[in-house]
Scaffold this active site. Sequence first.
Site, PDB file in Angstrom:
ATOM      1  N   HIS A 187      17.832   9.523  -1.330  1.00  0.00           N
ATOM      2  CA  HIS A 187      17.299   8.247  -0.589  1.00  0.00           C
ATOM      3  C   HIS A 187      15.927   7.736  -1.581  1.00  0.00           C
ATOM      4  O   HIS A 187      16.139   6.556  -1.601  1.00  0.00           O
ATOM      5  CB  HIS A 187      16.640   8.931   0.537  1.00  0.00           C
ATOM      6  N   GLY A 196       9.636   3.751   6.971  1.00  0.00           N
ATOM      7  CA  GLY A 196       9.275   4.571   8.060  1.00  0.00           C
ATOM      8  C   GLY A 196      10.042   4.304   9.209  1.00  0.00           C
ATOM      9  O   GLY A 196      11.269   4.714   9.462  1.00  0.00           O
ATOM     10  N   ASP A 250      22.526  10.464  -0.714  1.00  0.00           N
ATOM     11  CA  ASP A 250      21.843  10.037   0.431  1.00  0.00           C
ATOM     12  C   ASP A 250      22.531  10.203   1.578  1.00  0.00           C
ATOM     13  O   ASP A 250      23.603   9.184   1.837  1.00  0.00           O
ATOM     14  CB  ASP A 250      20.912   8.793   0.437  1.00  0.00           C
ATOM     15  N   SER A 253      14.248   2.119   1.810  1.00  0.00           N
ATOM     16  CA  SER A 253      14.387   2.673   3.202  1.00  0.00           C
ATOM     17  C   SER A 253      13.871   1.523   4.585  1.00  0.00           C
ATOM     18  O   SER A 253      14.671   0.342   4.304  1.00  0.00           O
ATOM     19  CB  SER A 253      13.563   3.753   3.536  1.00  0.00           C
ATOM     20  N   TYR A 254      13.077   1.667   5.294  1.00  0.00           N
ATOM     21  CA  TYR A 254      12.860   0.890   6.156  1.00  0.00           C
ATOM     22  C   TYR A 254      11.962  -0.403   5.584  1.00  0.00           C
ATOM     23  O   TYR A 254      11.861  -1.426   6.213  1.00  0.00           O
ATOM     24  CB  TYR A 254      11.912   1.367   7.197  1.00  0.00           C
TER      25      TYR A 254
END
Length: 468
Positions: free
Chosen positions: A436, A90, A384, A186-187
């Site tokens: 992603h 996030g 992505d 991701s994060y």
Amino acid sequence: MARPTWVFLQLFTIVAFLHLGIAVSTENPLRQQELDRIAELPGQNFEVKFGHYSGYITVNEESGRALFYWFFEATEDSASKPLVLWLNGGPGCSSIAFGEAEEIGPFHINADGKSVYLNPYSWNEVANVLFLDSPAGVGFSYSNTSSDLMNNGDKRTAEDSLAFLLKWFERFPQFKESDFYITGESYGGHYVPQLSQAIVRNNLLFKEKSINLKGYMVGNALFDDHHDHVGVFEFLWSTGLISDQTYKQLNLRCANESFVHPSASCDEILEVADKEIGNIDHYSIFTPPCSEVSSNRLRKRMHMVGRIGERYDPCTEQHSVAYFNLPEVQQALHVDPKFAPSKWETCSYVINGNWKDSAGSVLDIYRELIQAGLRIWVFSGDTDAVLPITSTRYSVDALKLPVIGPWRAWYDEGQVGGWIQEYEGVTLVSVRGAGHEVPLHQPKLALQLFKAFLAGNSLSPLQLHSDT
């Protein structure tokens, strides 16, 4: 006479611990484990051959921060299988919303938002899988101190996640000696190595509370603000999504900016790029977006680098929102009504918008953990546009590691599944045709990748195409 003496000693110990400021748990771990067991989910019309559990672990008694988890035993012989923690990013996005409900978990949600189906490519086919909503304020995780939600950041997230794991192993002692791996995307590219570092350092200081960490793997991950930005802009330009002029301006204004806290000038040119790109899914540029969701600006998408809501049923996220807001679902998951959010969300923009410390790079952590001997894999879906394969390659190249294996294709049933490059200390894998969220778009390839990672066989020649 023995019993009163024992009681006196127990009370003396508790008083001594309280005097030292050490929290004393009155919880019976094994009893709480059984209370966390889930009998059946609403809308589940099939039986499963594995146990699963959900509940809270309090990670800070003073402020009342408690993290919510959902744990799945392996489908067979769970005692012999490794334990794997999955973390979405996030910052502010739920690992249960994404990791469990639409990626690697066994239960995925039907389009009616009221029922579930069994994922044939669930990672608990080969491992025990633990999903954690972190930090407090994400998903069903909560804090009794409202200011906590306005002051999250990388450092405290790692500290709370370590505290969670130490207490979780007390509740599930049968997995204390299992090989342990951390995965995410991701994060989570921050969360995963930062937590791994915290575990390695904790193990050196407190051997009696050591965690049997063997390695970690992250996908389409945020590594380094500069290299990741340069890779994003190159990907957008090389795939024909933005103009030459915007490409130059993005590099000029944003290349050295924070992903989480960019400048107004960077935001401005990101807005221009978003208009040029048009209404496509930035997380999977060749698949249609969900028509139920209004197009987010690239500026917002790049701030919330862990969020994705589209797939071939591109509206998966909306199904999760409907399902996890059902009172009967929350009851089945042991969500305490006193602490349940008024509306469950896949991602918290309160958490994301008030994120405090965000490391500009985690490459120094990679260098430390490579020296610690951990197995480290990074993977990337190649469609992505948020944290693309170009970003991953620039960041891995910045580690300046010796190459120990040739760049080569890997295969699945005679078709190229992606490409692989082995470095001394890190293995890089791309997944062909994935966005992603690699397990969302290419679940079969993702499971094959996961099996290879656990085995440490680096997608061996047995899985490669042969003309002979």
